[in-house]
Design a protein around this motif. Sequence first.
Motif, PDB file in Angstrom:
ATOM      1  N   VAL A 129      41.271  18.457 -13.278  1.00 57.60           N
ATOM      2  CA  VAL A 129      41.383  19.532 -12.293  1.00 57.60           C
ATOM      3  C   VAL A 129      40.536  19.227 -11.070  1.00 57.60           C
ATOM      4  O   VAL A 129      40.976  19.397  -9.921  1.00 57.60           O
ATOM      5  CB  VAL A 129      40.985  20.894 -12.919  1.00 57.60           C
ATOM      6  CG1 VAL A 129      40.845  21.957 -11.838  1.00 57.60           C
ATOM      7  CG2 VAL A 129      42.011  21.321 -13.960  1.00 57.60           C
TER       8      VAL A 129
ATOM      9  N   ALA B 244      46.308  28.185  -9.261  1.00 58.70           N
ATOM     10  CA  ALA B 244      45.545  27.880 -10.478  1.00 58.70           C
ATOM     11  C   ALA B 244      46.471  27.409 -11.588  1.00 58.70           C
ATOM     12  O   ALA B 244      46.144  26.465 -12.328  1.00 58.70           O
ATOM     13  CB  ALA B 244      44.750  29.102 -10.914  1.00 58.70           C
TER      14      ALA B 244
ATOM     15  N   GLY C 110      47.495  23.911 -10.925  1.00 61.21           N
ATOM     16  CA  GLY C 110      46.406  23.008 -11.314  1.00 61.21           C
ATOM     17  C   GLY C 110      46.341  22.818 -12.816  1.00 61.21           C
ATOM     18  O   GLY C 110      46.122  21.698 -13.303  1.00 61.21           O
ATOM     19  N   ALA C 111      46.548  23.897 -13.561  1.00 65.94           N
ATOM     20  CA  ALA C 111      46.574  23.796 -15.015  1.00 65.94           C
ATOM     21  C   ALA C 111      47.726  22.906 -15.469  1.00 65.94           C
ATOM     22  O   ALA C 111      47.591  22.114 -16.411  1.00 65.94           O
ATOM     23  CB  ALA C 111      46.701  25.181 -15.639  1.00 65.94           C
TER      24      ALA C 111
ATOM     25  N   ALA D 191      42.248  27.094 -12.946  1.00 68.36           N
ATOM     26  CA  ALA D 191      43.059  26.002 -13.484  1.00 68.36           C
ATOM     27  C   ALA D 191      42.457  25.450 -14.774  1.00 68.36           C
ATOM     28  O   ALA D 191      43.172  25.203 -15.760  1.00 68.36           O
ATOM     29  CB  ALA D 191      43.195  24.898 -12.438  1.00 68.36           C
TER      30      ALA D 191
END
Length: 417
Positions: A17, A118, A121-122, A385
């Motif tokens: 991340v 987020a 990003g995860a 994330a």
Amino acid sequence: MTDRSAPLPFEAIARTVESHAAELVEIRRDLHTHPELGRGEIRTTALVAEHLERAGIRVRRLRGTGLVADLGATEPAHRIALRADLDALPIREQTGLDFASRTDGVSHSCGHDVHTTALLGAALALKASEERLVAAGVAARLVFQPAEELMPGGAEDVVAQDGLVGVDRIFALHCDPSLDAGQVGLRVGAITAAADQIEVTLSGRGGHTSRPHLTQDLTYALAKVVTDVPAVLSRRLDPRAGAALVWGSIHSGGAHNVIPSSGKVGGTLRMLDAGIWEGVERLLEAVVHEVVKPYAVQAEVTITKGVPPVVNDAGCIDALTAAVTGTGSFVAPTPQSLGGEDFAWYLTHVPGAMARLGTRAPGGTTYDLHRGDLVIDESAITVGARTLAGVVFSAAAQLAGTPTLAGVTTLGAVADR
């Protein structure tokens, strides 16, 4: 089967991340500059799909707007879903940021651009760890939902289009500008309230303001609805229900010396008790008619059923606690609020939990949601994330029968405030 002896890959998630941090901020600013209202998130959906497909993640677009994406095992023992919402609000932005909304009267004043980024990003972190997901027999489903701000909301669209089929647990984050960036607020049980949309329309014989006795004074009656209906409800409902009827709009007339023949008031009815919420419609309608009866006007009450409370599962909060601390952030306590969230509808199908993502710059200004001046600390994006990616592994380990998650190596801690 999940290998119970395998350590959870929290440090790898945090590193992945962080390697995408600048890219995620750029994506968030793009979304923030181009907000779209519920069920009109065409550009937003396309942008999310583009980033996911570029990363090699399978995408299925929903009818209208929104999408779901899958990665990990194709025939999983456990499937963990993560949800973000895409829509903005009909609020003019007043931040003065370089990347402020370019759409007049529309802005991301609830932080959904942060939620979406987020989750992207995860997704990148989970893709980097996909071999571990496959080996453990775990799948991740990413739900990018439209229309959270509307009633009925987009969660019902997702469920109707099989977005929860095969899902064992579901998790989400919501921005909280009362918590510092780096903190994640967790709570077992109800974290939000039930919420309905209310509209009361009055009609009657209008006329000249010099002769109110020859009219049905609708404006006066409307004012009584605004002040008296919430007061009566406070004495007709158990106070432990925490009911709050608050008006947000009033429309009546257009001239100082004319009593109009129609007018309406709109607002929301919120409460903490789901049981009382389920049967409140009949009482509310009766109270409105009682209040306006002396003025001989006609009343029509429209109640758009909104959402039940989000009730966080205790085991899912354990999994979130492990993910938050394991990936380098801090757990903070958080109270139940009167805000409504259609994430609650997912929890009527599968267990899950929603966390509050701190977005306040440490030592900085405390903003509020649904205001045009909302500014968030963008370091919250990577916190969100890491948390979302991490909880896929911790929840799957829990489902696989790991005796405890307390022994995992953690980078963060439980906040003492």
